[in-house]
Every structure is written in C-alpha cells, then in structure tokens.
Design a protein around this motif. Structure first.
Motif, PDB file in Angstrom:
ATOM      1  N   GLU A 144       0.886  -0.923  -0.033  1.00 40.28           N
ATOM      2  CA  GLU A 144       0.291   0.382   0.028  1.00 40.28           C
ATOM      3  C   GLU A 144       0.672   1.215   0.222  1.00 40.28           C
ATOM      4  O   GLU A 144       1.447   1.312   1.108  1.00 40.28           O
ATOM      5  N   THR A 145       0.894   2.150  -0.776  1.00 38.75           N
ATOM      6  CA  THR A 145       1.217   3.445  -0.659  1.00 38.75           C
ATOM      7  C   THR A 145       0.595   4.376  -0.365  1.00 38.75           C
ATOM      8  O   THR A 145      -0.651   4.182  -0.019  1.00 38.75           O
ATOM      9  N   ARG A 146       0.715   5.212  -0.149  1.00 37.73           N
ATOM     10  CA  ARG A 146       0.205   6.835   0.758  1.00 37.73           C
ATOM     11  C   ARG A 146       0.327   7.795   0.052  1.00 37.73           C
ATOM     12  O   ARG A 146       1.740   7.842  -0.159  1.00 37.73           O
ATOM     13  N   PRO A 147      -0.331   9.394  -0.027  1.00 36.24           N
ATOM     14  CA  PRO A 147       0.353  10.327  -0.181  1.00 36.24           C
ATOM     15  C   PRO A 147       2.050  10.452   1.579  1.00 36.24           C
ATOM     16  O   PRO A 147       1.360  10.304   2.332  1.00 36.24           O
ATOM     17  N   LEU A 186      -6.773   8.707   5.053  1.00 34.34           N
ATOM     18  CA  LEU A 186      -7.142   7.485   4.425  1.00 34.34           C
ATOM     19  C   LEU A 186      -8.635   6.949   4.452  1.00 34.34           C
ATOM     20  O   LEU A 186      -9.191   6.195   5.259  1.00 34.34           O
ATOM     21  N   LEU A 203      -9.761   0.194  -1.207  1.00 39.67           N
ATOM     22  CA  LEU A 203      -8.223   0.345  -1.834  1.00 39.67           C
ATOM     23  C   LEU A 203      -8.075  -0.093  -3.654  1.00 39.67           C
ATOM     24  O   LEU A 203      -8.925  -0.865  -4.321  1.00 39.67           O
ATOM     25  N   VAL A 263      -2.959   0.831  -8.178  1.00 39.33           N
ATOM     26  CA  VAL A 263      -2.268   1.675  -9.258  1.00 39.33           C
ATOM     27  C   VAL A 263      -0.981   1.257 -10.013  1.00 39.33           C
ATOM     28  O   VAL A 263      -0.763   2.107 -10.902  1.00 39.33           O
ATOM     29  N   VAL A 282       0.219  -3.065  -6.426  1.00 34.95           N
ATOM     30  CA  VAL A 282       0.662  -1.610  -5.209  1.00 34.95           C
ATOM     31  C   VAL A 282      -0.575  -0.650  -5.339  1.00 34.95           C
ATOM     32  O   VAL A 282      -1.746  -0.456  -6.427  1.00 34.95           O
ATOM     33  N   THR A 302      -4.089   1.288  -3.442  1.00 39.18           N
ATOM     34  CA  THR A 302      -4.076   2.370  -2.345  1.00 39.18           C
ATOM     35  C   THR A 302      -5.439   3.426  -1.633  1.00 39.18           C
ATOM     36  O   THR A 302      -6.091   2.543  -2.570  1.00 39.18           O
ATOM     37  N   ARG A 303      -5.546   3.723  -0.668  1.00 40.87           N
ATOM     38  CA  ARG A 303      -7.346   3.671  -0.793  1.00 40.87           C
ATOM     39  C   ARG A 303      -7.727   5.364  -2.196  1.00 40.87           C
ATOM     40  O   ARG A 303      -7.140   5.866  -2.612  1.00 40.87           O
ATOM     41  N   GLU A 304      -8.838   5.404  -2.384  1.00 42.79           N
ATOM     42  CA  GLU A 304      -9.326   5.856  -3.223  1.00 42.79           C
ATOM     43  C   GLU A 304     -10.109   6.609  -2.682  1.00 42.79           C
ATOM     44  O   GLU A 304     -10.118   7.847  -3.546  1.00 42.79           O
ATOM     45  N   TYR A 313      -8.879  10.597  -0.300  1.00 47.55           N
ATOM     46  CA  TYR A 313      -8.347  11.072   1.156  1.00 47.55           C
ATOM     47  C   TYR A 313      -8.594  12.350   1.083  1.00 47.55           C
ATOM     48  O   TYR A 313      -8.148  13.070   0.552  1.00 47.55           O
TER      49      TYR A 313
END
Length: 67
Positions: free
Chosen positions: A28-31, A37, A41, A44, A56, A58-60, A62
């Motif tokens: 999982e990647t994050r800003p 978030l 998921l 990306v 990879v 990320t949450r849809e 944030y």
C-alpha cells in the motif's frame, strides 16, 4: 497482461485469477503529506513477477490533514 489499474483489489484479484495469474505481493502506498485515507483499496501499479503479479494499491479517497 490484464490491465487492472484503477480496479478495486478484489476485482483485480478476480480478473487476474480468470486468466490464470496469481497475485503476489500487495503493498500500500500513501500520499506524502499526513492524510486520512478512506474507501476501497485501488490498484495504482502492477508488475509481473514470474507466475505472479505484484500490486501496489492505495485508498480511493483521502483528506489532507492540517499540520
């Protein structure tokens, strides 16, 4: 390779399984800024890794939090 970018993780797993590909590592990647978030998921990035496909996600959604 099946394109699963922007699909939910569950849908990506299903589509990859339908063509005989296994899901390998899921990370999982994050800003870069502090953020809350939420949501499902989403894929990306993907990379073929032998018989598996690494994803990879990320949450849809944030919301950036104040500093």
């Amino acid at each position: 390779m099946v394109d699963v970018i922007a699909l939910s993780l569950e849908e990506a797993r299903s589509r990859l399984a339908a063509v005989g590909r296994l899901v390998g590592d899921v990370s999982e990647t994050r800003p870069p800024q502090r953020a809350e978030l939420t949501g499902a998921l989403r894929v990306v990035r993907l990379r073929a890794a032998g018989d598996a496909v690494d994803l990879v996600v990320t949450r849809e959604r944030y919301v950036v939090l104040a500093r």
